[in-house]
Design a protein around this motif. Structure first.
Motif, short mmCIF file in Angstrom:
data_model
loop_
_atom_site.label_atom_id
_atom_site.label_comp_id
_atom_site.label_asym_id
_atom_site.label_seq_id
_atom_site.Cartn_x
_atom_site.Cartn_y
_atom_site.Cartn_z
N ALA A 215 0.83 -1.20 0.00
CA ALA A 215 0.00 0.00 0.00
C ALA A 215 0.87 1.26 0.00
O ALA A 215 1.94 1.29 0.60
CB ALA A 215 -0.92 0.00 1.21
N VAL A 216 0.37 2.28 -0.68
CA VAL A 216 0.99 3.61 -0.71
C VAL A 216 -0.10 4.62 -0.42
O VAL A 216 -1.15 4.63 -1.08
CB VAL A 216 1.65 3.92 -2.06
CG1 VAL A 216 2.24 5.33 -2.07
CG2 VAL A 216 2.71 2.88 -2.41
N GLY A 217 0.12 5.47 0.58
CA GLY A 217 -0.84 6.52 0.89
C GLY A 217 -0.31 7.86 0.41
O GLY A 217 0.87 8.17 0.59
N VAL A 218 -1.17 8.66 -0.20
CA VAL A 218 -0.77 9.94 -0.77
C VAL A 218 -1.74 11.04 -0.32
O VAL A 218 -2.95 10.91 -0.46
CB VAL A 218 -0.72 9.90 -2.31
CG1 VAL A 218 -0.30 11.26 -2.88
CG2 VAL A 218 0.25 8.81 -2.79
N PHE A 219 -1.18 12.09 0.24
CA PHE A 219 -1.92 13.32 0.55
C PHE A 219 -1.39 14.39 -0.39
O PHE A 219 -0.19 14.68 -0.38
CB PHE A 219 -1.68 13.71 2.01
CG PHE A 219 -2.14 15.10 2.37
CD1 PHE A 219 -3.48 15.36 2.59
CD2 PHE A 219 -1.23 16.14 2.51
CE1 PHE A 219 -3.91 16.64 2.94
CE2 PHE A 219 -1.64 17.41 2.86
CZ PHE A 219 -2.99 17.66 3.08
N ASP A 220 -2.25 14.94 -1.23
CA ASP A 220 -1.81 15.91 -2.24
C ASP A 220 -2.58 17.21 -2.07
O ASP A 220 -3.82 17.23 -2.14
CB ASP A 220 -2.02 15.35 -3.65
CG ASP A 220 -1.30 16.19 -4.70
OD1 ASP A 220 -0.07 16.06 -4.81
OD2 ASP A 220 -1.98 16.97 -5.39
N LEU A 221 -1.83 18.28 -1.85
CA LEU A 221 -2.41 19.61 -1.64
C LEU A 221 -1.87 20.56 -2.70
O LEU A 221 -0.71 20.97 -2.64
CB LEU A 221 -2.08 20.12 -0.24
CG LEU A 221 -2.62 21.49 0.16
CD1 LEU A 221 -4.14 21.54 0.04
CD2 LEU A 221 -2.20 21.83 1.57
N PRO A 222 -2.66 20.91 -3.72
CA PRO A 222 -2.15 21.77 -4.80
C PRO A 222 -1.84 23.18 -4.29
O PRO A 222 -2.50 23.70 -3.38
CB PRO A 222 -3.32 21.80 -5.80
CG PRO A 222 -4.17 20.63 -5.46
CD PRO A 222 -4.02 20.45 -3.98
N GLY A 223 -0.83 23.77 -4.89
CA GLY A 223 -0.54 25.18 -4.69
C GLY A 223 -0.90 25.95 -5.94
O GLY A 223 -1.80 25.56 -6.67
N GLY A 224 -0.16 27.01 -6.18
CA GLY A 224 -0.44 27.80 -7.37
C GLY A 224 0.28 27.31 -8.61
O GLY A 224 0.05 27.84 -9.70
N ARG A 225 1.15 26.31 -8.45
CA ARG A 225 1.89 25.75 -9.58
C ARG A 225 1.77 24.24 -9.56
O ARG A 225 1.39 23.63 -8.55
CB ARG A 225 3.38 26.16 -9.48
CG ARG A 225 3.57 27.67 -9.35
CD ARG A 225 5.05 28.05 -9.50
NE ARG A 225 5.92 27.44 -8.52
CZ ARG A 225 6.16 27.94 -7.32
NH1 ARG A 225 5.56 29.08 -6.94
NH2 ARG A 225 6.99 27.35 -6.47
N ASP A 226 2.12 23.61 -10.68
CA ASP A 226 2.00 22.15 -10.78
C ASP A 226 3.05 21.42 -9.95
O ASP A 226 2.88 20.25 -9.64
CB ASP A 226 2.13 21.71 -12.25
CG ASP A 226 0.88 21.99 -13.06
OD1 ASP A 226 -0.19 22.20 -12.43
OD2 ASP A 226 0.95 21.99 -14.29
N GLY B 241 -0.48 27.92 -0.95
CA GLY B 241 -1.44 28.84 -1.54
C GLY B 241 -1.11 29.16 -2.98
O GLY B 241 -0.27 28.50 -3.61
N PRO B 242 -1.71 30.20 -3.52
CA PRO B 242 -1.54 30.52 -4.95
C PRO B 242 -0.13 30.94 -5.32
O PRO B 242 0.23 30.92 -6.50
CB PRO B 242 -2.54 31.67 -5.17
CG PRO B 242 -2.82 32.21 -3.81
CD PRO B 242 -2.69 31.08 -2.87
N ASP B 243 0.69 31.33 -4.34
CA ASP B 243 2.05 31.76 -4.65
C ASP B 243 3.09 30.70 -4.30
O ASP B 243 4.29 30.98 -4.27
CB ASP B 243 2.38 33.06 -3.91
CG ASP B 243 2.26 32.92 -2.40
OD1 ASP B 243 1.56 31.98 -1.94
OD2 ASP B 243 2.85 33.74 -1.66
N THR B 244 2.65 29.47 -4.04
CA THR B 244 3.60 28.42 -3.67
C THR B 244 3.46 27.21 -4.58
O THR B 244 2.47 27.05 -5.30
CB THR B 244 3.37 27.94 -2.22
OG1 THR B 244 2.19 27.11 -2.17
CG2 THR B 244 3.22 29.10 -1.25
N ALA B 245 4.45 26.32 -4.49
CA ALA B 245 4.30 24.98 -5.05
C ALA B 245 3.30 24.21 -4.20
O ALA B 245 2.86 24.67 -3.15
CB ALA B 245 5.66 24.28 -5.05
N GLY B 246 2.91 23.04 -4.66
CA GLY B 246 2.02 22.18 -3.90
C GLY B 246 2.80 21.27 -2.96
O GLY B 246 4.03 21.11 -3.08
N LEU B 247 2.09 20.67 -2.02
CA LEU B 247 2.68 19.76 -1.03
C LEU B 247 2.13 18.36 -1.25
O LEU B 247 0.92 18.19 -1.45
CB LEU B 247 2.35 20.23 0.39
CG LEU B 247 2.80 19.32 1.53
CD1 LEU B 247 4.33 19.33 1.64
CD2 LEU B 247 2.17 19.76 2.85
#
Length: 435
Positions: A226-237, A277-283
Motif C-alpha cells: 500500500a501507498v498513501g498519498v496526501f496531495d495539496l495543490p498550490g499555485g503551480r504544478d 497557496g496561490p504563490d507556492t508549489a504544492g505539497l
C-alpha cells in the motif's frame, strides 16, 4: 499560520512544533499497530489510520494506491551447531526476508568466519568460501563507513558460499531482522541473522564442527504494497514531497524505524497545509509500505508514474528514524545544492543539522534520487553507534527509546525545509538538481 517575509516567518517553527499536541499521541498510536511487517496486515492497518489523520486536515486529496512487490513468508527456521562427537546444540536465528530455502534436511556445512565481512575480507578468503556458510557482522547503518547487509549477502552469493549468517555484534541485544534483497525467482542462498552469543559459539567452535541451517520459505504471489498519498495543490504544478515508510519488522514495534518518521510527517502536513497557496508549489505527503523489502514500495510507485508527473516532483524530504539521538543529519544524496538549503532551514528552525553528501541508498529517498529528483533523508544519530538508534531492527525498537524533544526538533526542521522549498520559484527548484 500566515506567511511572513524571509527568515522572520521561519523563526516560529520550533515554537510551532512545540504546540502540536497530537505529535506524540500519533507516534504511540502507530507503535500500537505492532511491528508492521509488510504482509502481516499491520502495515496496511497503520497506513489506513494515518490516512484518516491526513483527511482530518480538511484540505487536499487523500488517496490509497497499491503497487506490486515480491512477497514472501517464512514457514520455519532453525540453526544448530553439530560438534565432531555428534552432539547438536540449537542457536537463535531469524531468516532474512526473501531468503532462499534449504533442502528438507537443511544445509549442513562448515562455517567460515569473515569477521566484519568487508570487501577485503571476502577478497582475502575468496578461495575458501565455496561450500561454506559464511559468518559476517552487522554494522551500525548510519555511518560513513557502513557496508549494508545486502552488499555482504551479494558478495557471499557471488563468491559461491553455501549459506550466509550475519550476527548482531551487540551482546545481550538479541536477533535483528532485515531483507536479503533477493528478487522473485532470483538466485540466492539460505541466509539468517544470529545474535552475538551464537556468533561467538560458532567462531570459537573446534575444528570439524558443522552448522545445520534450516529455512523453509514460500513466495506469496500477487503481493501488493500500500501507498498513501496526501496531495495539496498550490499555485503551480510542482510538488514538494515529504515521505516516510510505515512498514517495519516483527521483533519490536518499529518505533525508531519508522513510527518516528510517520508521526513527524503527519504533524508536518498539519503545520504546512495553511502555508500552501496561490504563490507556492504544492505539497505531497507519501507514506510507503514495503520499504524494508529493499525499498520496493517507493520504487514501484515512482517507476509507475508518468514521466510528466515525476517531473512535477521537485524535492523529496524523506523522514526515517528521526529520533533516538539529539543530533540530526541530512543525507543529501549527491545533490550539492541541497546543502545550503539544509543550512538555511536549520538556522530558521533553531536546530543544528549536519549534512552528508554521498548517496546512501538506505531508505526511500534513494528511489527519488535515482529518478534525478533532489532528495534527502533526515536521520538521527548519524555516526553515533552508541546512540539509542542502535536498537533499530531489534526487539528493543520500542517507544521508550524516543524523547519528545527530539521528535519536536525533527518536526521543526522538516517544516522549515518544506516551507522554504514551497516558496521557491520554479527555476530555483530546478537548480537544486545541480549542473
Amino acid at each position: 499560520m500566515t506567511r511572513l517575509a524571509g527568515d522572520a516567518a521561519m523563526s516560529t517553527w520550533l515554537a510551532a512544533a512545540s504546540t502540536d499536541a497530537a505529535l506524540m499521541d500519533d507516534f504511540r498510536a502507530i507503535c500500537g499497530f505492532g511491528g508492521r511487517l509488510s504482509g502481516s496486515g499491520q502495515d496496511e492497518a497503520a497506513l489506513d489510520w494515518a490516512l484518516g489523520r491526513l483527511r482530518e486536515i480538511g484540505a487536499g486529496r487523500v488517496s490509497r494506491l497499491a503497487v506490486p512487490y515480491d512477497g514472501w513468508r517464512c514457514l520455519g527456521a532453525s540453526l544448530s551447531l553439530i560438534t565432531p562427537g555428534g552432539g547438536e546444540a540449537f542457536l537463535a536465528c531469524k531468516p532474512l526476508l526473501r531468503s532462499a530455502s534449504t533442502e528438507a534436511g537443511g544445509l549442513v556445512a562448515p562455517v567460515l568466519d569473515l569477521g566484519t565481512g568487508r570487501t577485503e575480507d571476502f577478497e582475502r578468503m575468496a578461495g575458501r568460501i565455496p561450500g561454506h556458510i559464511v559468518l559476517v557482522r552487522h554494522e551500525y547503518p548510519f555511518s560513513p563507513t557502513h557496508l549494508h547487509r545486502r552488499r555482504k549477502y551479494d558478495m557471499a552469493v557471488a563468491a559461491g558460499a553455501a549459506g550466509f549468517l550475519i550476527a548482531n555484534p551487540l551482546p545481550g541485544v538479541g536477533l535483528l531482522s532485515g531483507s536479503s534483497g533477493r528478487p522473485r525467482n532470483g538466485h540466492g542462498i539460505p541466509a539468517a541473522y544470529i545474535d552475538a552469543e551464537s556468533a561467538q559459539r560458532l567462531a570459537g567452535a573446534p575444528a570439524g564442527t558443522l552448522a545445520r541451517l534450516v529455512i523453509e520459505g514460500e513466495e506469496v504471489p500477487d503481493s501488493r504494497a500500500a501507498v498513501g498519498v496526501f496531495d495539496l495543490p498550490g499555485g503551480r504544478d510542482s510538488r514538494i514531497v515529504i515521505s516516510a515508510h510505515v512498514d517495519g519488522h516483527d521483533l519490536g514495534v518499529s518505533a525508531l524505524d519508522n513510527a518516528t518518521g510517520v508521526a513527524v510527517a503527519l504533524a508536518a502536513a498539519r503545520l504546512l497545509a495553511p502555508r500552501v497557496g496561490p504563490d507556492t508549489a504544492g505539497l505531497r505527503v507519501c507514506l510507503f509500505c514495503a520499504e524494508e523489502w529493499a525499498l520496493a514500495g517507493s520504487a514501484r510507485y515512482l517507476d509507475g508514474l508518468e514521466p510528466a508527473e515525476r517531473a512535477r516532483l521537485k524535492l523529496n524530504i524523506n523522514l526515517d528514524t528521526v529520533a533516538g539521538d539529539a543530533s540530526l543529519t541530512a543525507l543529501i544524496s549527491g545533490f550539492e545544492k541541497l546543502g545550503p538549503l539544509v543550512g538555511r532551514a536549520a538556522q530558521a528552525a533553531g536546530v543544528p543539522v549536519e549534512t552528508w553528501l554521498p548517496l546512501m541508498p538506505n531508505s526511500d529517498h534513494a528511489n527519488f534520487a535515482r529518478h534525478g529528483i533532489p532528495a534527502l533523508r533526515l536521520v538521527a544519530g548519524f555516526g553515533k553507534p552508541s546512540s539509542r538508534v542502535n536498537r533499530i531492527l531489534s526487539a528493543g525498537d520500542v517507544p521508550a527509546l524516543i524523547r519528545e524533544d527530539e521528535m519536536r526538533q525533527a518536526l521543526a526542521v522538516t517544516a522549515a525545509l518544506a516551507d522554504l522549498a514551497l516558496a521557491m520559484g520554479e527555476q530555483e527548484l530546478d537548480a537544486l538538481r545541480g549542473p
